[in-house]
Design a protein around this motif. Sequence first.
Motif, PDB file in Angstrom:
ATOM      1  N   PRO A 496      -7.205 -47.749 -49.995  1.00 58.92           N
ATOM      2  CA  PRO A 496      -7.029 -48.955 -50.802  1.00 58.92           C
ATOM      3  C   PRO A 496      -5.886 -49.816 -50.284  1.00 58.92           C
ATOM      4  O   PRO A 496      -4.964 -49.322 -49.634  1.00 58.92           O
ATOM      5  N   THR A 497      -5.969 -51.115 -50.582  1.00 58.14           N
ATOM      6  CA  THR A 497      -4.931 -52.044 -50.118  1.00 58.14           C
ATOM      7  C   THR A 497      -3.561 -51.649 -50.634  1.00 58.14           C
ATOM      8  O   THR A 497      -2.571 -51.670 -49.903  1.00 58.14           O
ATOM      9  N   GLU A 498      -3.482 -51.271 -51.906  1.00 60.09           N
ATOM     10  CA  GLU A 498      -2.205 -50.880 -52.487  1.00 60.09           C
ATOM     11  C   GLU A 498      -2.123 -49.361 -52.555  1.00 60.09           C
ATOM     12  O   GLU A 498      -2.892 -48.712 -53.254  1.00 60.09           O
ATOM     13  N   PRO A 499      -1.191 -48.764 -51.828  1.00 56.40           N
ATOM     14  CA  PRO A 499      -1.087 -47.310 -51.839  1.00 56.40           C
ATOM     15  C   PRO A 499      -0.561 -46.800 -53.166  1.00 56.40           C
ATOM     16  O   PRO A 499       0.074 -47.513 -53.923  1.00 56.40           O
ATOM     17  N   SER A 500      -0.857 -45.528 -53.446  1.00 57.80           N
ATOM     18  CA  SER A 500      -0.389 -44.903 -54.678  1.00 57.80           C
ATOM     19  C   SER A 500       0.282 -43.579 -54.351  1.00 57.80           C
ATOM     20  O   SER A 500       0.281 -43.119 -53.212  1.00 57.80           O
ATOM     21  N   ALA A 501       0.862 -42.957 -55.369  1.00 58.74           N
ATOM     22  CA  ALA A 501       1.572 -41.700 -55.154  1.00 58.74           C
ATOM     23  C   ALA A 501       0.618 -40.567 -54.792  1.00 58.74           C
ATOM     24  O   ALA A 501       1.012 -39.599 -54.163  1.00 58.74           O
ATOM     25  N   ALA A 502      -0.637 -40.646 -55.209  1.00 58.25           N
ATOM     26  CA  ALA A 502      -1.656 -39.650 -54.871  1.00 58.25           C
ATOM     27  C   ALA A 502      -2.789 -40.368 -54.156  1.00 58.25           C
ATOM     28  O   ALA A 502      -3.840 -40.626 -54.731  1.00 58.25           O
ATOM     29  N   PRO A 503      -2.565 -40.778 -52.906  1.00 56.62           N
ATOM     30  CA  PRO A 503      -3.509 -41.682 -52.243  1.00 56.62           C
ATOM     31  C   PRO A 503      -4.855 -41.030 -51.976  1.00 56.62           C
ATOM     32  O   PRO A 503      -4.976 -39.832 -51.769  1.00 56.62           O
ATOM     33  N   GLY A 504      -5.886 -41.877 -51.999  1.00 61.10           N
ATOM     34  CA  GLY A 504      -7.204 -41.450 -51.586  1.00 61.10           C
ATOM     35  C   GLY A 504      -7.509 -42.060 -50.229  1.00 61.10           C
ATOM     36  O   GLY A 504      -7.152 -43.203 -49.949  1.00 61.10           O
ATOM     37  N   ILE A 505      -8.159 -41.292 -49.370  1.00 60.12           N
ATOM     38  CA  ILE A 505      -8.515 -41.751 -48.027  1.00 60.12           C
ATOM     39  C   ILE A 505     -10.038 -41.769 -47.931  1.00 60.12           C
ATOM     40  O   ILE A 505     -10.702 -40.821 -48.364  1.00 60.12           O
ATOM     41  N   TYR A 506     -10.593 -42.830 -47.375  1.00 56.33           N
ATOM     42  CA  TYR A 506     -12.039 -42.908 -47.203  1.00 56.33           C
ATOM     43  C   TYR A 506     -12.380 -42.641 -45.738  1.00 56.33           C
ATOM     44  O   TYR A 506     -11.774 -43.220 -44.827  1.00 56.33           O
ATOM     45  N   HIS A 507     -13.348 -41.749 -45.516  1.00 56.64           N
ATOM     46  CA  HIS A 507     -13.801 -41.417 -44.165  1.00 56.64           C
ATOM     47  C   HIS A 507     -15.285 -41.725 -44.080  1.00 56.64           C
ATOM     48  O   HIS A 507     -16.076 -41.180 -44.856  1.00 56.64           O
ATOM     49  N   GLY A 508     -15.662 -42.593 -43.146  1.00 53.38           N
ATOM     50  CA  GLY A 508     -17.050 -43.000 -43.013  1.00 53.38           C
ATOM     51  C   GLY A 508     -17.570 -42.809 -41.606  1.00 53.38           C
ATOM     52  O   GLY A 508     -16.814 -42.829 -40.629  1.00 53.38           O
ATOM     53  N   LEU A 509     -18.884 -42.624 -41.495  1.00 55.12           N
ATOM     54  CA  LEU A 509     -19.526 -42.439 -40.204  1.00 55.12           C
ATOM     55  C   LEU A 509     -20.927 -43.031 -40.270  1.00 55.12           C
ATOM     56  O   LEU A 509     -21.689 -42.730 -41.194  1.00 55.12           O
ATOM     57  N   VAL A 510     -21.265 -43.899 -39.308  1.00 54.11           N
ATOM     58  CA  VAL A 510     -22.597 -44.492 -39.219  1.00 54.11           C
ATOM     59  C   VAL A 510     -23.108 -44.297 -37.801  1.00 54.11           C
ATOM     60  O   VAL A 510     -22.390 -44.605 -36.833  1.00 54.11           O
ATOM     61  N   THR A 511     -24.312 -43.780 -37.663  1.00 58.20           N
ATOM     62  CA  THR A 511     -24.925 -43.667 -36.345  1.00 58.20           C
ATOM     63  C   THR A 511     -26.258 -44.411 -36.343  1.00 58.20           C
ATOM     64  O   THR A 511     -26.962 -44.445 -37.355  1.00 58.20           O
ATOM     65  N   VAL A 512     -26.587 -45.009 -35.215  1.00 56.10           N
ATOM     66  CA  VAL A 512     -27.864 -45.704 -35.040  1.00 56.10           C
ATOM     67  C   VAL A 512     -28.454 -45.243 -33.713  1.00 56.10           C
ATOM     68  O   VAL A 512     -27.783 -45.274 -32.684  1.00 56.10           O
ATOM     69  N   ARG A 513     -29.689 -44.812 -33.752  1.00 57.33           N
ATOM     70  CA  ARG A 513     -30.325 -44.366 -32.511  1.00 57.33           C
ATOM     71  C   ARG A 513     -31.800 -44.700 -32.545  1.00 57.33           C
ATOM     72  O   ARG A 513     -32.420 -44.759 -33.620  1.00 57.33           O
ATOM     73  N   PRO A 514     -32.400 -44.914 -31.388  1.00 55.97           N
ATOM     74  CA  PRO A 514     -33.848 -45.085 -31.343  1.00 55.97           C
ATOM     75  C   PRO A 514     -34.532 -43.738 -31.481  1.00 55.97           C
ATOM     76  O   PRO A 514     -34.030 -42.721 -30.999  1.00 55.97           O
ATOM     77  N   ASN A 515     -35.654 -43.727 -32.141  1.00 55.65           N
ATOM     78  CA  ASN A 515     -36.475 -42.530 -32.196  1.00 55.65           C
ATOM     79  C   ASN A 515     -37.431 -42.556 -30.997  1.00 55.65           C
ATOM     80  O   ASN A 515     -37.311 -43.420 -30.114  1.00 55.65           O
TER      81      ASN A 515
END
Length: 719
Positions: A496-515
Amino acid sequence: MSRAKIILMLVLVTASLALAERVYVYEVQSDFELPEGAAPHIPGASWKFGGQALVVYVPRDIGPGIVLFTNETADVRLYDRRYFLLVIPAGIRPSPKAKAEAVLETGDGVIPLVFRGPDRGIVDIAAADLKDAEAILRQLGLEPEYRGKARLKKVDTQERSPEAGSSPFGSVGVQAARPSLGSTLDVYGGIYFRSVTVSKTGRVDIPVHGDVSACPNVPDAANVGYDARYLTLGVLIVGGTVNGELVVDVFKIDVTGCEYLGTRRYFIANKTRYWVDLVNPTNSVSELAVRLYLNVNSYTGRPRVNVSGAVLYTRTYRHGFEIGEFSAKTASASGYLVYNYVRRIVIGPYVAYDGYVANTFSSTLSLDISTDPVNGACKDLSITSYLNGAIYSRSTYKGAYNGLVCVYNVNIPGVSQAGFTFEYSYAKAFGGGLFWVLDVVYADGSTPYIRTIHLKDSDTFRYWRWAEQWKTWPDFVDSIWASPFLSSTFEIYLAPTEPSAAPGIYHGLVTVRPNAAGQTQTRVIVTISGRYIYPGLGSVVYINKAEVYMFVPLPTDGAEVNAEAYLMPGGSLTSITAPKWVEIAQRVKDAIDFILTITGFGGRAAGLLSFVVGQALQSAGDVVRVEQLSYNSLRLVYQRGWGSYVSSDTVIAPLSIPALEGRKVPTEITLTQICLDGFCTTPNLKTYVQPDTGHLKALHTTVKNWMFRGQTQHTDVYR
């Protein structure tokens, strides 16, 4: 103890020392980074390692740091590729007329050095400190004597190779252009084996990763492939010690089976890279495979041995669909709360995806750091950025006082192309990942009190990558290219833009491939993973909503999507199970294990970063749909349903794009924007779809698919 026993012990110790070869150990500060794929040699020298001087990397120092994405504080080791121990045979007298590329200036005199491939297997060793290094050398049958500091300098008259910070390919802050068709590329990738726990002496086989051996007549053989210039193997040992050999058998693959080429044996040591000289351009005109096993003499504890490999290939870019992109990003204005005296900031780990095309690396990492003023003033801040805690660059920043804190706007200058190539290859040899360590200190050497860190929307790592291990042929398109291959991957950390004392972290992954070509109902496969991590609470919230915006330079009217976590080869539903799609998630765990082992920091919270993957998102109300935004623009939308209770963070969406049917040329697809649970970024990530037609001859006897950590037989991607 009896007199006879004491005498016997003294005799055994004396005999052991007599067998051990005396070596001098110098603490070296080098004017340049050692080249990847080459080791220092002393002209005219001959000992148990040929003419080679052994390189042992040790940390330059250890300091307090914070692992940004897990909010953990820990001591962080900093390695430096210009700082290492150099081991040479004691009393060596090199010829004064020897031709040298560099000289080692020591208290014992000047020693000439040249650089070439390792003579007897060991490329380099990593140790925790001098004491640890000496213990490893004794395991190698050497008796070390520390001889003080030395300096390594290049000879002025030699033709110099690029040094750190002086990339001949331009600024690494600029996104590299796609290589031109017809160009010959240096491509780095990995081979993978399962870890083994040593519980007996004698032979211990190291299984290949996956279900199928590359050789029908040789179990547990890993596919190396065609046109391999060299192979290095990395060994990590945890939970105990092993005394013995690592044995490597090399085979040539043909239609009927595998032909034995030779064997190499190496004394096994922890955090050590080995050079397999039988994997070379001459032998790999044919497709190669390797089989590994241990010969264990003795062991302590319950040691787990992990072996991975890094391979340098030569590839020719002929058709326009063999490469894609990898982008690892931080999103705009992600805030992290620190409120501590911190000298090191660790940003990562990111996965080091296979297929890196050399000299295409770029990084635009930038962040704002706020600190408490010192005596009412903002002191100059010196920041040294270390790629994987080793290769570095340095800059000084001035702070701006805003009435409360000093704010420093930091733009990391990155490292040279040669530096990134070294660290990528090093990480692949240990099955590892990529990360930055920022060493933050005031100009006078004192440690700042950091309040917050805000990462900006930038590429942490970006490069072009060869799609798979498969080679191309000059006069036709091999039919193997009609098979699926992973083309482009996007990984992101944000907060999040504003950090907090118990911060949350977002982890994302996107893959695109031809079949596979001709799979009209599932022509392009998109996978979307996301999880909100709360390290302080040890909890995870799985992805709820995602949007992926795609530009296809063809009319996309009538595009459809199948929303379930299934592929549909031949029209039948087949569940995706481990060890297939889940191997994408396993790559994240590999990167975590590497960062913990090499740098010595981190803890339980790091495991929260890994993905579940492979479980179906098919509960009540789950929705995936495609929206037509314009003539050639699509938006893929996922919304978790009200009844979703499965512990899963990944959706797999096969796309049908009718305009791709019957295409005779490659098609470029661009991911223009990605939004994961409200966090949006614009990667402009390119992926390429192979033609539907024109795949003629089948010349690959077996296939190593990097998407699934080197598993052979491409049909495995369906099951």
